[in-house]
Motif scaffolding. Structure first.
Motif, PDB file in Angstrom:
ATOM      1  N   VAL A  68      12.701  -4.073 -35.417  1.00  0.00           N
ATOM      2  CA  VAL A  68      11.858  -3.596 -34.322  1.00  0.00           C
ATOM      3  C   VAL A  68      12.741  -2.728 -33.445  1.00  0.00           C
ATOM      4  O   VAL A  68      13.769  -3.193 -32.933  1.00  0.00           O
ATOM      5  CB  VAL A  68      11.271  -4.759 -33.507  1.00  0.00           C
ATOM      6  CG1 VAL A  68      10.474  -4.218 -32.323  1.00  0.00           C
ATOM      7  CG2 VAL A  68      10.394  -5.637 -34.391  1.00  0.00           C
ATOM      8  N   GLY A  69      12.368  -1.473 -33.266  1.00  0.00           N
ATOM      9  CA  GLY A  69      13.210  -0.534 -32.540  1.00  0.00           C
ATOM     10  C   GLY A  69      12.735  -0.292 -31.125  1.00  0.00           C
ATOM     11  O   GLY A  69      11.547  -0.384 -30.812  1.00  0.00           O
ATOM     12  N   PHE A  70      13.712   0.017 -30.255  1.00  0.00           N
ATOM     13  CA  PHE A  70      13.410   0.382 -28.877  1.00  0.00           C
ATOM     14  C   PHE A  70      13.650   1.876 -28.736  1.00  0.00           C
ATOM     15  O   PHE A  70      14.738   2.375 -29.037  1.00  0.00           O
ATOM     16  CB  PHE A  70      14.300  -0.405 -27.917  1.00  0.00           C
ATOM     17  CG  PHE A  70      13.932  -0.238 -26.473  1.00  0.00           C
ATOM     18  CD1 PHE A  70      12.846  -0.917 -25.944  1.00  0.00           C
ATOM     19  CD2 PHE A  70      14.664   0.600 -25.651  1.00  0.00           C
ATOM     20  CE1 PHE A  70      12.504  -0.760 -24.613  1.00  0.00           C
ATOM     21  CE2 PHE A  70      14.326   0.763 -24.324  1.00  0.00           C
ATOM     22  CZ  PHE A  70      13.234   0.073 -23.797  1.00  0.00           C
ATOM     23  N   ALA A  71      12.624   2.605 -28.316  1.00  0.00           N
ATOM     24  CA  ALA A  71      12.719   4.067 -28.231  1.00  0.00           C
ATOM     25  C   ALA A  71      13.739   4.500 -27.167  1.00  0.00           C
ATOM     26  O   ALA A  71      13.845   3.841 -26.122  1.00  0.00           O
ATOM     27  CB  ALA A  71      11.344   4.647 -27.918  1.00  0.00           C
ATOM     28  N   MET A 131      18.456  -8.066 -28.181  1.00  0.00           N
ATOM     29  CA  MET A 131      18.114  -8.519 -26.834  1.00  0.00           C
ATOM     30  C   MET A 131      19.265  -9.354 -26.287  1.00  0.00           C
ATOM     31  O   MET A 131      20.132  -9.815 -27.037  1.00  0.00           O
ATOM     32  CB  MET A 131      16.814  -9.323 -26.840  1.00  0.00           C
ATOM     33  CG  MET A 131      16.866 -10.620 -27.626  1.00  0.00           C
ATOM     34  SD  MET A 131      15.254 -11.480 -27.684  1.00  0.00           S
ATOM     35  CE  MET A 131      14.334 -10.446 -28.836  1.00  0.00           C
ATOM     36  N   THR A 132      19.270  -9.540 -24.981  1.00  0.00           N
ATOM     37  CA  THR A 132      20.325 -10.342 -24.367  1.00  0.00           C
ATOM     38  C   THR A 132      20.086 -11.815 -24.656  1.00  0.00           C
ATOM     39  O   THR A 132      18.965 -12.246 -24.930  1.00  0.00           O
ATOM     40  CB  THR A 132      20.383 -10.135 -22.842  1.00  0.00           C
ATOM     41  OG1 THR A 132      19.172 -10.614 -22.243  1.00  0.00           O
ATOM     42  CG2 THR A 132      20.588  -8.665 -22.506  1.00  0.00           C
ATOM     43  N   ARG A 133      21.150 -12.586 -24.530  1.00  0.00           N
ATOM     44  CA  ARG A 133      21.040 -14.011 -24.822  1.00  0.00           C
ATOM     45  C   ARG A 133      20.123 -14.700 -23.818  1.00  0.00           C
ATOM     46  O   ARG A 133      19.424 -15.650 -24.170  1.00  0.00           O
ATOM     47  CB  ARG A 133      22.414 -14.668 -24.838  1.00  0.00           C
ATOM     48  CG  ARG A 133      23.193 -14.592 -23.542  1.00  0.00           C
ATOM     49  CD  ARG A 133      24.499 -15.372 -23.625  1.00  0.00           C
ATOM     50  NE  ARG A 133      25.196 -15.395 -22.355  1.00  0.00           N
ATOM     51  CZ  ARG A 133      26.135 -14.530 -22.007  1.00  0.00           C
ATOM     52  NH1 ARG A 133      26.491 -13.584 -22.863  1.00  0.00           N
ATOM     53  NH2 ARG A 133      26.730 -14.604 -20.829  1.00  0.00           N
ATOM     54  N   GLU A 134      20.118 -14.220 -22.540  1.00  0.00           N
ATOM     55  CA  GLU A 134      19.237 -14.824 -21.541  1.00  0.00           C
ATOM     56  C   GLU A 134      17.777 -14.613 -21.910  1.00  0.00           C
ATOM     57  O   GLU A 134      16.946 -15.506 -21.768  1.00  0.00           O
ATOM     58  CB  GLU A 134      19.513 -14.235 -20.156  1.00  0.00           C
ATOM     59  CG  GLU A 134      20.832 -14.648 -19.552  1.00  0.00           C
ATOM     60  CD  GLU A 134      21.996 -13.789 -20.024  1.00  0.00           C
ATOM     61  OE1 GLU A 134      23.136 -14.067 -19.643  1.00  0.00           O
ATOM     62  OE2 GLU A 134      21.746 -12.829 -20.796  1.00  0.00           O
ATOM     63  N   GLY A 185      10.278  -2.961 -23.336  1.00  0.00           N
ATOM     64  CA  GLY A 185      11.161  -4.052 -23.710  1.00  0.00           C
ATOM     65  C   GLY A 185      10.451  -5.363 -23.930  1.00  0.00           C
ATOM     66  O   GLY A 185      10.797  -6.131 -24.837  1.00  0.00           O
ATOM     67  N   ILE A 186       9.452  -5.659 -23.112  1.00  0.00           N
ATOM     68  CA  ILE A 186       8.713  -6.910 -23.275  1.00  0.00           C
ATOM     69  C   ILE A 186       7.931  -6.896 -24.581  1.00  0.00           C
ATOM     70  O   ILE A 186       7.892  -7.899 -25.311  1.00  0.00           O
ATOM     71  CB  ILE A 186       7.774  -7.137 -22.074  1.00  0.00           C
ATOM     72  CG1 ILE A 186       8.598  -7.293 -20.805  1.00  0.00           C
ATOM     73  CG2 ILE A 186       6.896  -8.366 -22.293  1.00  0.00           C
ATOM     74  CD1 ILE A 186       7.776  -7.419 -19.554  1.00  0.00           C
ATOM     75  N   ALA A 187       7.311  -5.748 -24.890  1.00  0.00           N
ATOM     76  CA  ALA A 187       6.588  -5.630 -26.157  1.00  0.00           C
ATOM     77  C   ALA A 187       7.537  -5.819 -27.332  1.00  0.00           C
ATOM     78  O   ALA A 187       7.194  -6.485 -28.322  1.00  0.00           O
ATOM     79  CB  ALA A 187       5.893  -4.280 -26.242  1.00  0.00           C
ATOM     80  N   THR A 212      14.407  -2.703 -15.241  1.00  0.00           N
ATOM     81  CA  THR A 212      13.720  -2.614 -16.525  1.00  0.00           C
ATOM     82  C   THR A 212      12.582  -3.622 -16.584  1.00  0.00           C
ATOM     83  O   THR A 212      12.515  -4.570 -15.796  1.00  0.00           O
ATOM     84  CB  THR A 212      14.686  -2.886 -17.683  1.00  0.00           C
ATOM     85  OG1 THR A 212      15.139  -4.249 -17.590  1.00  0.00           O
ATOM     86  CG2 THR A 212      15.887  -1.947 -17.637  1.00  0.00           C
ATOM     87  N   ASP A 213      11.700  -3.429 -17.549  1.00  0.00           N
ATOM     88  CA  ASP A 213      10.565  -4.346 -17.670  1.00  0.00           C
ATOM     89  C   ASP A 213      11.025  -5.765 -18.005  1.00  0.00           C
ATOM     90  O   ASP A 213      10.489  -6.741 -17.474  1.00  0.00           O
ATOM     91  CB  ASP A 213       9.557  -3.839 -18.709  1.00  0.00           C
ATOM     92  CG  ASP A 213      10.202  -3.376 -20.003  1.00  0.00           C
ATOM     93  OD1 ASP A 213      11.389  -3.706 -20.242  1.00  0.00           O
ATOM     94  OD2 ASP A 213       9.537  -2.677 -20.783  1.00  0.00           O
ATOM     95  N   VAL A 214      12.035  -5.885 -18.841  1.00  0.00           N
ATOM     96  CA  VAL A 214      12.530  -7.215 -19.205  1.00  0.00           C
ATOM     97  C   VAL A 214      13.164  -7.903 -17.992  1.00  0.00           C
ATOM     98  O   VAL A 214      12.905  -9.074 -17.710  1.00  0.00           O
ATOM     99  CB  VAL A 214      13.533  -7.125 -20.371  1.00  0.00           C
ATOM    100  CG1 VAL A 214      14.188  -8.477 -20.624  1.00  0.00           C
ATOM    101  CG2 VAL A 214      12.832  -6.637 -21.637  1.00  0.00           C
TER     102      VAL A 214
END
Length: 294
Positions: free
Chosen positions: A196-199, A243-246, A227-229, A105-107
């Motif tokens: 903020v939603g992730f499609a 988002m993940t804690r990391e 994901g970065i956006a 993934t981008d993240v």
């Protein structure tokens, strides 16, 4: 150290690791190029030598027992050590060359993989990395990538997969947004917050609702498929996001919302095709990714 008291067969340890990762004797035997009776005998010999039961059968699959789970990380550490010994003894890191494609993934690609790719460059400078950044699952069987990092367990039977671990995702928001709207203390307070939603956003909303969060579709004021956006939009105070804690630790000014609320489990699977066991360069990259990302 009393070396006379150490009696260990690495083939048995390798059989145990392969079975733990594949979930069955037959799949593990294929992965190691052994017959199923040979591999099951090696696991049985290891159990006998250790005096513990490592697997229990559940349907057609095997599940690690509690002693097996306790020992798994130790055997993985042995596997990592064996890799390093092999590299040092044979100079394989200099000899292995070629291109390996990794998809994530981008993240993951932006925040986690640079460290791993740097390690690959140091240990195997002859390897060239193609990083395929995509939030869609690439088809490894069609060679869209050599290695994939996924957050869902692969279902394709001809793939090799290793569970690196499980992190958690939480709700996060910018401190500036929380200063303006207040810090929610109950899930009902979230009704007053933008998200903020992730499609595809309807799938995200369904997951949130299923976990007891009363989020309406109208609250998703911004939606993105990147994901970065999404992380940057959250950081700039445009809404609450998952988002993940990391990842959150890399975003200054972002706080966990409802920190006592149950987290979202996020497994991390490292996956490749069967060429893992015939291609030195893919095996080397796979093992380094496992070490760094575990």
């Amino acid at each position: 150290m009393n070396w006379q008291n150490i009696s260990f067969d690495w083939n048995q340890a390798r059989a145990f690791l392969a079975t733990a990762e594949a979930g069955s004797f037959s799949a593990a035997a294929r992965a190691l190029g052994l017959t199923q009776p040979t591999l099951s005998r090696q696991v049985a010999a290891l159990e006998s030598g250790l005096g513990v039961l490592l697997f229990q059968r559940v349907g057609r699959t095997l599940r690690l027992t509690e002693p097996g789970l306790d020992l798994l990380d130790h055997f993985r550490a042995m596997g990592d050590a064996a890799l390093q010994i092999s590299l040092a003894a044979s100079g394989r890191s200099q000899a292995v060359s070629g291109r390996v494609s990794i998809t994530a993934t981008d993240v993951m690609s932006a925040f986690r993989l640079p460290e791993a790719i740097k390690r690959i460059a140091e240990e195997a400078p002859g390897i060239e990395i193609d990083l395929v950044v995509s939030n869609q699952i690439q088809d490894l069987r069609r060679r869209e990538a050599d290695i994939a990092i996924r957050h869902v367990r692969p279902q394709e039977g001809d793939l090799v997969a290793r569970l690196l671990g499980e992190t958690t995702a939480h709700l996060y928001a910018a401190a500036s947004l929380l200063d303006r709207l207040g810090r929610p203390s109950t899930v009902d307070d979230l009704r007053e917050f933008p998200f903020v939603g992730f499609a595809p956003v309807d799938r995200v909303r369904s997951v949130l609702n299923g976990m007891g969060l009363p989020i309406d579709r109208s609250q998703f004021k911004v939606v993105t498929d990147n994901g970065i956006a999404m992380c940057e939009l959250v950081k700039h105070g445009l809404g609450v996001g998952v988002m993940t804690r990391e990842t959150s630790r890399m975003l200054p000014g972002v706080e966990c919302v409802l920190p006592d609320f149950q987290p979202f489990p996020v497994p991390v699977w490292l996956t490749t095709h069967r060429e893992l066991h015939t291609s030195k360069r893919i095996r080397l990259v796979f093992d380094i990714l496992a070490q760094v990302l575990r």
